[in-house]
Design a protein around this motif. Structure first.
Motif, short mmCIF file in Angstrom:
data_model
loop_
_atom_site.label_atom_id
_atom_site.label_comp_id
_atom_site.label_asym_id
_atom_site.label_seq_id
_atom_site.Cartn_x
_atom_site.Cartn_y
_atom_site.Cartn_z
N ASN A 208 21.77 -15.98 -16.35
CA ASN A 208 21.97 -16.54 -17.69
C ASN A 208 22.29 -18.03 -17.56
N PRO A 209 21.28 -18.88 -17.80
CA PRO A 209 19.92 -18.55 -18.24
C PRO A 209 19.12 -17.88 -17.13
N PRO A 210 18.09 -17.11 -17.48
CA PRO A 210 17.29 -16.42 -16.45
C PRO A 210 16.67 -17.44 -15.49
N SER A 211 17.00 -17.33 -14.21
CA SER A 211 16.52 -18.32 -13.25
C SER A 211 16.23 -17.76 -11.87
N GLU B 228 28.30 -18.60 -3.20
CA GLU B 228 27.27 -19.53 -3.64
C GLU B 228 27.16 -20.64 -2.60
N ASP B 229 25.95 -21.11 -2.37
CA ASP B 229 25.73 -22.14 -1.36
C ASP B 229 25.84 -23.52 -2.01
N GLU B 230 26.96 -24.19 -1.79
CA GLU B 230 27.20 -25.48 -2.43
C GLU B 230 26.36 -26.59 -1.82
N ALA B 231 25.64 -26.30 -0.73
CA ALA B 231 24.73 -27.30 -0.16
C ALA B 231 23.49 -27.48 -1.05
N VAL B 232 23.22 -26.50 -1.90
CA VAL B 232 22.11 -26.59 -2.84
C VAL B 232 22.62 -27.21 -4.14
N PRO B 233 21.91 -28.18 -4.72
CA PRO B 233 22.36 -28.76 -5.99
C PRO B 233 22.66 -27.69 -7.04
N GLU B 234 23.70 -27.89 -7.79
CA GLU B 234 24.19 -26.85 -8.71
C GLU B 234 23.12 -26.35 -9.67
N LYS B 235 22.28 -27.23 -10.17
CA LYS B 235 21.28 -26.81 -11.15
C LYS B 235 20.16 -25.95 -10.55
N PHE B 236 20.05 -25.94 -9.21
CA PHE B 236 19.03 -25.12 -8.56
C PHE B 236 19.62 -23.93 -7.82
N ARG B 237 20.90 -23.76 -7.90
CA ARG B 237 21.61 -22.79 -7.07
C ARG B 237 21.57 -21.39 -7.66
N ALA B 238 21.39 -20.38 -6.82
CA ALA B 238 21.62 -18.99 -7.24
C ALA B 238 23.13 -18.79 -7.32
N PHE C 219 15.28 -22.56 1.46
CA PHE C 219 15.55 -22.09 0.11
C PHE C 219 14.56 -22.69 -0.88
N ASP C 220 14.04 -21.84 -1.76
CA ASP C 220 13.10 -22.25 -2.80
C ASP C 220 13.88 -22.52 -4.09
N ARG C 221 13.99 -23.78 -4.47
CA ARG C 221 14.79 -24.14 -5.64
C ARG C 221 14.22 -23.58 -6.93
N ARG C 222 12.91 -23.44 -7.01
CA ARG C 222 12.30 -22.99 -8.26
C ARG C 222 12.60 -21.52 -8.53
N LEU C 223 12.49 -20.69 -7.48
CA LEU C 223 12.68 -19.25 -7.65
C LEU C 223 14.11 -18.81 -7.34
N ARG C 224 14.93 -19.74 -6.83
CA ARG C 224 16.33 -19.45 -6.47
C ARG C 224 16.42 -18.32 -5.44
N ASN C 225 15.46 -18.26 -4.56
CA ASN C 225 15.42 -17.29 -3.47
C ASN C 225 15.05 -18.02 -2.19
N PRO C 226 15.41 -17.48 -1.03
CA PRO C 226 14.90 -18.08 0.20
C PRO C 226 13.39 -17.89 0.30
N GLN C 227 12.72 -18.86 0.94
CA GLN C 227 11.31 -18.69 1.26
C GLN C 227 11.16 -17.87 2.53
N TRP C 228 12.02 -18.17 3.49
CA TRP C 228 12.08 -17.43 4.75
C TRP C 228 13.46 -17.60 5.35
N VAL C 229 13.84 -16.61 6.14
CA VAL C 229 15.08 -16.68 6.91
C VAL C 229 14.78 -16.17 8.31
N VAL C 230 15.20 -16.94 9.31
CA VAL C 230 14.90 -16.63 10.71
C VAL C 230 16.17 -16.20 11.42
#
Length: 355
Positions: free
Chosen positions: A247-250, A142-152, A109-120
């Motif tokens: 909201n906010p756009p992320s 929502e994937d709670e394994a990802v920190p809340e501030k970076f989560r989609a 998972f890419d925290r900056r774009l809030r999208n996966p980089q790859w999925v296998v």
């Protein structure tokens, strides 16, 4: 790589900028700098500094660099003027990819774009034959394994105009309800255009991957988003431009998506048919040939910053679309409905058509 190889990309452009971008990447020299070749390294403080920085590669399990290393006795000693690694006392800035290992997939998972980089994923005739899962029992999570501030977040997609597009489709995990449920984590999702793409051509491509198991006993697939540049006619320059929702756009809206397919013959050390496809995140006519979206694997690598099949020797490689027919089978929802009369009895309908 020859110019003829990358001429393919120019001929297979699906959306504006896709092929031109792939061709543009081909112009870059294959010679990589030492910086590009190196793994993550960290300069660490030592009791007696050396004239040159001493780098220690970080293992994936390390979040912070080691606190000290031994200096060979033959190393000349001088006093260091700076200590950049001292910053790590306060924390390691990253980037950090959130790797999730689930029953039917592994994702980064890419925290900056809030999208996966790859999925296998991995599908076989046996895995597709079991039908213990039903998507009507699954819910988006929502994937709670990802920190809340970076989560989609689910709210990010609400009234966005985009589908929550599976990268590993739920239909590939019907062998277990739990496995299917895990495909609904947002770390397996990207914003996708619905009508004409996610619910149509992209679904046909996913079906094509499943049909490969009729020929190959083992099929492995890497799927993910791309953010490709497009030439601006106003100034003739190239720009990467994508929408951001939420909201906010992320959460970034990818411009394109890729699939890299490894179709294995099932033998130890056997042949692997490789195929790479890049599709625009836009409506695609169902009569568009799938081969129009075929690109060299190297084009996906250059566009994504990822590497595929680096340990697969050339003598074991085949080109997927030369080894088998690369064509989608169009199964229109409306045509499927026509197969049933008002009395609920199934009736004959025109067979699906290959493209």
């Amino acid at each position: 790589m020859s110019k003829a190889t990358f001429a393919i990309i120019a001929a297979v452009s699906a959306g504006a900028g896709a092929a031109a971008t792939a061709a543009m990447y081909s112009l870059r020299s294959d010679t990589k700098s030492e910086t590009a070749k190196s793994t993550s390294t960290a300069v660490v403080p030592v009791p007696v500094p050396t004239p040159s920085p001493v780098s220690v590669p970080m293992s994936p399990s390390q979040v912070f660099p080691p606190t000290g290393i031994e200096v060979p006795s033959t190393t000349p000693v001088t006093k260091a003027l700076v200590d950049p690694a001292g910053l790590f006392e306060y924390g390691f800035p990253g980037p950090i990819s959130d790797i999730a290992t689930r029953r039917a997939l592994i994702s980064s998972f890419d925290r900056r774009l809030r999208n996966p980089q790859w999925v296998v994923e991995h599908i076989t005739p046996a895995s597709l034959a079991v039908r213990d899962g039903d998507r009507k029992h699954s819910v988006f999570l929502e994937d709670e394994a990802v920190p809340e501030k970076f989560r989609a977040k689910l709210q990010d997609y609400f009234r966005s105009g985009y589908d929550r597009g599976h990268q590993v489709p739920a239909a590939d995990a019907k062998w277990s309800q739990a496995a299917m449920d895990e495909t609904f984590y947002l770390t397996n999702m990207c914003p996708q255009v619905g009508e004409g793409f996610n619910r149509d051509y992209w679904a046909h491509l996913e079906d094509f991957c499943r049909r490969l198991t009729a020929t190959y006993p083992s099929v492995r697939i890497v799927t993910g988003p791309l953010y490709l540049p497009k030439r601006d006619p106003a100034d003739n320059k190239w720009y990467v431009r994508y929408e951001v929702i939420g909201n906010p756009p992320s959460v970034a809206v990818p411009t394109h998506f890729y699939k890299v397919i490894f179709a294995e013959d099932g033998k130890a050390g056997g042949q692997v048919a490789l195929g790479a496809f890049v599709l625009p995140n836009a409506p695609i006519p169902n009569d568009k040939p799938l081969t129009d979206f075929e690109v060299p694997v190297e084009a996906v690598e250059r566009a994504s910053g990822l590497e595929f099949a680096t340990k697969l020797p050339p003598q074991r490689r085949r080109r997927l679309c030369a080894d088998t027919t690369c064509a989608i089978v169009v199964r229109e929802y409306a045509e499927r409905q026509k197969a049933f009369g008002r009395d609920g009895q199934k009736r004959l309908a025109a067979p699906p058509r290959a493209v």
